[in-house]
Scaffold this active site. Structure first.
Site, PDB file in Angstrom:
ATOM      1  CE  LYS A  95       3.570  22.065 -14.116  1.00 59.11           C
ATOM      2  NZ  LYS A  95       2.876  22.300 -12.852  1.00 59.11           N
ATOM      3  CG  ASN A  96      -0.356  20.440 -13.792  1.00 55.23           C
ATOM      4  OD1 ASN A  96       0.753  20.442 -13.235  1.00 55.23           O
ATOM      5  ND2 ASN A  96      -0.957  21.538 -14.167  1.00 55.23           N
TER       6      ASN A  96
ATOM      7  NE  ARG B 240       0.027  26.259  -4.423  1.00 60.79           N
ATOM      8  CZ  ARG B 240      -0.027  26.669  -3.160  1.00 60.79           C
ATOM      9  NH1 ARG B 240       1.030  27.251  -2.640  1.00 60.79           N
ATOM     10  NH2 ARG B 240      -1.076  26.453  -2.414  1.00 60.79           N
TER      11      ARG B 240
ATOM     12  CB  CYS C  99       1.796  30.354  -4.726  1.00 57.59           C
ATOM     13  SG  CYS C  99       1.652  30.264  -6.504  1.00 57.59           S
TER      14      CYS C  99
ATOM     15  NE  ARG D 273      -1.974  27.588  -6.671  1.00 58.40           N
ATOM     16  CZ  ARG D 273      -1.113  26.959  -7.471  1.00 58.40           C
ATOM     17  NH1 ARG D 273       0.036  27.521  -7.741  1.00 58.40           N
ATOM     18  NH2 ARG D 273      -1.393  25.756  -7.940  1.00 58.40           N
TER      19      ARG D 273
ATOM     20  CG  ASP E 185      -2.549  26.068 -15.736  1.00 54.52           C
ATOM     21  OD1 ASP E 185      -2.498  24.858 -15.436  1.00 54.52           O
ATOM     22  OD2 ASP E 185      -2.659  26.970 -14.890  1.00 54.52           O
TER      23      ASP E 185
ATOM     24  NE  ARG F 203       7.760  25.046 -10.333  1.00 54.74           N
ATOM     25  CZ  ARG F 203       6.936  25.347  -9.339  1.00 54.74           C
ATOM     26  NH1 ARG F 203       6.946  26.557  -8.812  1.00 54.74           N
ATOM     27  NH2 ARG F 203       6.090  24.457  -8.880  1.00 54.74           N
TER      28      ARG F 203
END
Ligand code: EPZ
Length: 415
Positions: free
Chosen positions: A22-23, A91, A115, A120, A303, A395
């Protein structure tokens, strides 16, 4: 509102295939804004955040088709605004700021707002653009930036910021002159993005180190590229094998992105071996407590902090887990304690005393990785765990119950 119901106690066995990261996918899809034409990206995961970035790019004028392979046509970018209603749900939308200023000369991007895991701010993104000559104003909750052409310069990030590094690296590709990013983020997703940008005609060196150098060019061209596997998803499944005493082959992952986790899981008594195209994670013995401190890559990833905490709640000793990246990333603690976990928070550290067994309970997801932690706890707990607000998990994990069931987990999603 969907719920996930888990009946715990089943050892996981078998193969699971890891999806695209995802990132990495998010900044790579945004990088298409830097040049007109049609770019194609492979190994895109099927996630809510990917749907959100598609909506945002379409809102700017891009035409997008496809799912695991996406084609993004950025011939007619005719809008430079990322509206609050989109940015507040994700974000990472702030990633369009740099590319829009570089390509269009202007951008109006909503500030992300609060958040769950922390304030953040995006002050480092903004300061870097100002250092490159952009005029930036904060008005009505929006960042308004404009520059006829950004100028290469030396940028120092007070904090190594992942999307800050990505935002400015993209913007610098089209700047006049050379930009040096000092204290740049070194995550594999930053390296994946730099490789994609270089195949678009950018001149980037040093990605993956503390100093990234970008020689600005006049234009880039569309590209076809692939997204790396998701190291956080892979790490989550390794921990799932550990917490259930199972034996799982995690296929399609890149173990070199997970050294910190792998070494910690070995210290905890797991057997983690490299196999063709992935990793095999086996827990034959009782898991031992280990201490964890989250740090920027290659340190232990923030994470995966919530996930390894779930494992430590049933380990044989005391584990001290210190979160150094975000100021409020312990929201899974109170939910784990409702399942019987023995955890004491002291500042940005959590003391986790292992107990023999967790008990299933009704728990609530608060953010993406906290949800993963509660699913892991449910897999190991005695009895039934009911997880609400599962939209958080969707997500960042592709239908997680569909990947866990074939491994033997008794898990289902109910609406
Ligand atoms: C990225 O977020 C990831 N998201 C996050 O993953 C991840 O947790 C985080 O990096 C840290 O690894 C994406 O890549 C889309 P940062 P990012 O800027 O870039 C402070 C997930 O679960 N900071 O590296 O937003 C910030 O407050 C998500 O997939 C500033 O102070 O994180 C934090 O304390 C969650 N000012 C620290 O730096 C800034 O301008 C690191 O944040 C920017 C950041």
């Amino acid at each position: 509102m969907d719920k996930i119901i888990i009946v715990g106690g089943k050892k996981l066995h078998g193969d699971v295939r890891i999806s695209g990261a995802k990132n990495a996918a998010l900044p790579i899809m945004v990088s298409a804004l830097l040049t007109p034409g049609v770019s194609t990206f492979h190994n895109i995961p099927d996630l809510v955040d990917i749907k959100t970035i598609k909506k945002l790019l379409r809102n700017l004028g891009a035409k997008i088709e496809g799912d695991s392979t996406v084609k993004i046509n950025t011939e007619n970018i005719n809008n430079c605004e990322a509206p609050y209603e989109l940015v507040k749900t994700m974000r990472a939308s702030v990633l369009v700021l740099g590319p829009l200023v570089a390509r269009m000369g202007a951008a109006r991007v909503s500030l992300p707002g609060g958040c769950a895991i922390g304030a953040r701010p995006v002050n480092l993104h903004i300061k870097a653009l100002q250092d490159m000559g952009a005029e930036v104003e904060l008005k009505d909750g929006y960042v308004e930036a404009k520059a006829a052409r950004l100028k290469g310069t030396t940028i120092y990030f007070d904090i190594s910021t992942v999307t800050g590094t990505e935002n400015i690296m993209m913007a610098a590709c089209l700047a006049e002159g050379t930009t040096f990013l000092q204290n740049a983020a070194k995550e594999p997703e930053v390296v994946n993005l730099a490789d994609v940008l270089n195949s678009m005609g950018a001149k980037i060196t040093g990605a993956g180190t503390d100093i990234i150098t970008i020689d600005g060019v006049d234009q880039l061209h569309p590209v076809e590229a692939s997204v790396i596997p998701d190291r956080i998803e892979a790490g989550t499944f390794m921990i799932a094998a550990g917490i259930t005493g199972g034996d799982v082959r995690i296929l399609g992952c890149d173990p070199s992105h997970l050294d910190a986790l792998i070494l910690k899981l070995r210290d905890a008594g797991m057997e983690i071996t490299m196999i063709d195209g992935g990793v095999r994670a086996v827990a034959r013995k009782k898991i031992k407590s280990v201490d964890i401190k989250t740090l920027p890559y290659p340190g232990f990833p923030t994470d995966l902090q919530a996930q390894i905490m779930a494992l430590m709640t049933v380990a044989s000793g005391l584990s001290v887990i210190t979160e150094t990246i975000f100021e409020n990333r312990f929201m899974h603690v109170s939910e784990l304690m409702r399942m019987g976990a023995d955890i004491l928070i002291h500042g940005n550290s959590a003391m986790v005393k292992g107990i023999p067994k967790l008990k299933g309970a009704q728990v609530m997801a608060t953010d993406l990785r906290a949800s993963a932690s509660l699913i892991l706890a449910g897999l190991a707990a005695e009895g039934t765990t009911e997880l609400s607000r599962v939209y958080h998990i969707d997500r960042g994990y592709e239908r997680i119950e569909k990947k866990l069931s074939p491994l033997g987990a008794d898990i289902k999603r109910v609406s």
